[in-house]
Enzyme design. Structure first.
Site, short mmCIF file in Angstrom:
data_model
loop_
_atom_site.label_atom_id
_atom_site.label_comp_id
_atom_site.label_asym_id
_atom_site.label_seq_id
_atom_site.Cartn_x
_atom_site.Cartn_y
_atom_site.Cartn_z
N GLU A 93 23.38 23.00 -3.62
CA GLU A 93 24.15 23.71 -2.60
C GLU A 93 25.62 23.79 -3.03
OE1 GLU A 93 24.83 21.78 1.27
OE2 GLU A 93 24.16 23.66 2.17
N CYS A 130 25.32 26.73 6.36
CA CYS A 130 24.12 26.13 5.75
C CYS A 130 23.16 27.22 5.29
CB CYS A 130 23.44 25.20 6.73
SG CYS A 130 23.12 25.98 8.32
N GLU A 184 19.01 18.24 10.24
CA GLU A 184 19.27 19.65 9.86
C GLU A 184 20.18 19.59 8.64
OE1 GLU A 184 18.03 22.30 11.25
OE2 GLU A 184 17.47 21.76 13.30
N LYS A 193 29.59 12.45 17.50
CA LYS A 193 30.47 12.05 16.39
C LYS A 193 30.80 13.32 15.63
CE LYS A 193 31.22 10.92 12.57
NZ LYS A 193 32.23 11.69 11.80
P1 NAD Z 1 28.37 15.72 5.72
O1 NAD Z 1 26.94 15.37 5.49
O2 NAD Z 1 29.39 15.23 4.77
O3 NAD Z 1 28.84 15.17 7.16
C1 NAD Z 1 28.18 15.55 8.35
C2 NAD Z 1 28.51 14.53 9.44
O4 NAD Z 1 27.95 13.27 9.08
C3 NAD Z 1 30.01 14.27 9.64
O5 NAD Z 1 30.29 14.05 10.99
C4 NAD Z 1 30.23 12.99 8.84
O6 NAD Z 1 31.36 12.26 9.27
C5 NAD Z 1 28.93 12.25 9.14
N1 NAD Z 1 28.58 11.21 8.16
C6 NAD Z 1 28.97 11.11 6.86
N2 NAD Z 1 28.45 9.99 6.31
C7 NAD Z 1 27.71 9.40 7.27
C8 NAD Z 1 26.91 8.22 7.30
N3 NAD Z 1 26.77 7.42 6.23
N4 NAD Z 1 26.27 7.90 8.45
C9 NAD Z 1 26.39 8.70 9.54
N5 NAD Z 1 27.13 9.82 9.58
C10 NAD Z 1 27.78 10.17 8.45
O7 NAD Z 1 28.43 17.30 5.87
P2 NAD Z 1 29.69 18.27 5.97
O8 NAD Z 1 30.38 18.32 4.65
O9 NAD Z 1 30.47 17.96 7.20
O10 NAD Z 1 28.95 19.66 6.25
C11 NAD Z 1 28.37 20.43 5.26
C12 NAD Z 1 26.90 20.20 5.13
O11 NAD Z 1 26.23 20.41 6.37
C13 NAD Z 1 26.24 21.16 4.15
O12 NAD Z 1 25.33 20.46 3.34
C14 NAD Z 1 25.49 22.12 5.06
O13 NAD Z 1 24.39 22.77 4.47
C15 NAD Z 1 25.07 21.22 6.16
N6 NAD Z 1 24.77 22.01 7.35
C16 NAD Z 1 23.46 22.14 7.73
C17 NAD Z 1 23.12 22.93 8.82
C18 NAD Z 1 21.71 23.09 9.28
O14 NAD Z 1 21.51 23.49 10.42
N7 NAD Z 1 20.71 22.81 8.46
C19 NAD Z 1 24.16 23.58 9.53
C20 NAD Z 1 25.47 23.41 9.10
C21 NAD Z 1 25.78 22.61 8.02
#
Ligand code: NAD
Length: 487
Positions: A379, A280, A246, A172
């Protein structure tokens, strides 16, 4: 319209016909659209993956490795097109996207190599007539839920080990960046049997949540924000799923008293501004000794002001836009909060002049910051560099650990005593000394505290997708004296 990819078929319509536009963050123009997958579509994808698993799980590790190596080779042929597509949908500089594509190739090759050597172990039996060993088995259908900032890299860190281990996957992608993942299904993963890899596009709360709740999905590998990670944890733990989370970060960067300030300034700028701070492990807090603060911030401001903002496709661009307007709004709100509490903006803090379209934001250096400010606690995920001073190295370490997060941490020093204290005492999944934000295929990546509970890459990354089974085999064929009756 780019269709979803389910069971080896292109599916151009979600069950109720909803659509999501994909927008170029550098121009604000719609570049394409994808179906907004529903719970019914999620079910179709999971059923396809479940059905494909019956055969796929018994393929040999060598066959799976071969297919992964072929995919890596094919990606080399499509290298430029995929890097450009990533730039169009996500916005970061083209050289950063080329690096991302390299990582996808390397991860496929790494896990293709690792799986050839991976199996269980033989144990010491308690009795001579017994044989005890462990098997490493795939779980079944893995849901790989991916954020926008590294759409392919964070996808492949899950999908390569999951497939190598014999699982099937439903990916997804983020609703902001689904196009590059779909493209790979067309020209890179097309040799895989139908249903082994599926791509379900759609909004997180709809398509994503349906996958997390689905009874036939035993493993959810999620990268994203801590808030959504918590939601996934609540839903997934009702069925005791394996949840690899993550999550977000608030990484510190400590400049030690022995550091050269000019080099430190360039290292900090890179660590804080790569992908416009949408990493991240971006540096989001900088701690500098009081006596170096003036020289360091001077060098930092000069360097940051020399960086060129612009569309990621232009080779001269150092920093592209943020991926969507709400991401920029959040960064601006952190800057406003800091200003209201007494922070000084040394440079940046606003959208740049001359780039009227696109969600650009100038790299922003803040001083006079403290841990009561949102920009030092939550963040930010944008191009801000808040710089705080410290008196002793003890204090610097305390400040690093004064956070709900613990993803990574950076140090600039050549003093072995300080370096050892730093990697022993700072709470973080990756500690970078003098080379910030560099990953290694063999080096496990993941977070402490609210930054998550999983490890990707390395042997740990493969282990996450393998269930351990213990086999106890007695070949003596005797009635045991410890069976019934007891008397
Ligand atoms: P997000 O949490 O908004 O979305 C991530 C994914 O989850 C997307 O595909 C989104 O559509 C999906 N999603 C959203 N709501 C959901 C739900 N209720 N159930 C299931 N899936 C759902 O994150 P983002 O804005 O796309 O990315 C930024 C975030 O990702 C930042 O917080 C960043 O720190 C984190 N990140 C972490 C790492 C790591 O390895 N720790 C790496 C990259 C990014």
């Amino acid at each position: 319209m780019q269709p979803m990819f389910i069971n080896g078929q292109w599916v151009s319509r979600s069950s109720d016909g909803e659509v999501i536009d994909v927008v170029n963050p550098a121009t604000e123009e719609i570049i394409d659209s994808v179906p907004n997958g529903s719970a019914a579509d999620a079910d179709k994808a999971v059923q396809a993956a479940k059905s494909a698993f019956k055969e796929w799980r018994w393929t040999s590790a060598y066959e799976r490795a071969e297919l992964m190596q072929t995919a890596a080779n094919k990606l080399r042929h499509h290298f430029d097109a995929i890097a450009e597509l990533l730039t169009l949908e996500e916005g970061k500089a083209i050289s950063e996207n080329e690096e991302e594509v390299e990582w996808v190739i390397g991860s496929l090759e790494y896990y293709a190599g690792l799986i050839r050597n991976s199996r269980g172990r033989v144990l010491q039996p308690a009795v001579r007539s017994q044989f005890n060993f462990t098997l490493k088995e795939p779980y079944g259908v893995v849901a790989a839920i991916v954020p926008f900032n590294f759409p392919l890299l964070l996808m492949i860190w899950k999908v390569a080990p999951a497939l190598a281990a014999g699982n099937t996957v439903v990916i997804k992608p983020s609703d902001h960046t689904p196009l590059s993942t779909l493209k790979l299904m067309d020209c890179v993963f097309d040799d895989f049997p139908p249903g082994v890899i599926n791509v379900l596009t759609g909004r997180g709360e709809r398509a994503g949540e349906a996958l997390v709740a689905h009874p036939d999905v035993p493993v959810v590998a999620f990268t994203g924000s801590t808030a959504i990670g918590r939601r996934i944890s609540e839903i997934g733990s009702r069925r005791i799923k394996r949840l690899h989370l993550e999550l977000g970060g608030k990484d510190p960067f400590v400049i030690a008293p022995d550091a050269d300030v000019e080099t430190a300034a360039e290292a900090v700028a890179y660590a804080a501004l790569i992908n416009a701070g949408q990493v991240c492990t971006s540096t989001e807090r900088v701690y500098v000794p009081e006596q170096l603060a003036g020289a360091f911030t001077g060098a930092l401001v000069d360097f940051v002001q020399s960086l060129k903002l612009g569309p990621g496709l232009e080779r001269t661009t150092d920093m592209g836009p943020l991926a969507a307007p709400h991401y920029r709004q959040k960064v601006l709100s952190h800057i406003e909060d800091a200003k209201a509490r007494g922070a000084k903006i040394l440079t940046g803090g606003k959208a740049p002049a001359g780039l009227e379209r696109g969600w650009y934001l100038e790299p922003t250096v803040l001083t006079n910051v403290n841990h009561s400010m949102v920009c030092m606690r939550e963040e930010t995920f944008g191009p801000t560099i808040p710089v705080m001073t410290y008196r002793t190295f003890d204090e610097a370490i305390e400040l690093c650990n004064d956070s709900d997060y613990g993803l990574g941490a950076c140090l600039r020093s050549n003093d072995p005593r300080l370096i050892k204290r730093f990697f022993d005492e700072v709470q973080g999944g990756t500690i970078w000394i003098n080379d910030p934000l560099t990953d290694n295929y063999g080096g496990p990546f993941g977070g402490f505290k609210m930054s998550g509970n999983a490890r990707e890459l390395g042997e740990e990354g493969l282990e996450s997708f393998l269930e351990t089974k213990h086999v106890h085999w007695d070949f003596s064929d005797e009635v045991k004296d410890y069976w019934y009756p007891y008397s």
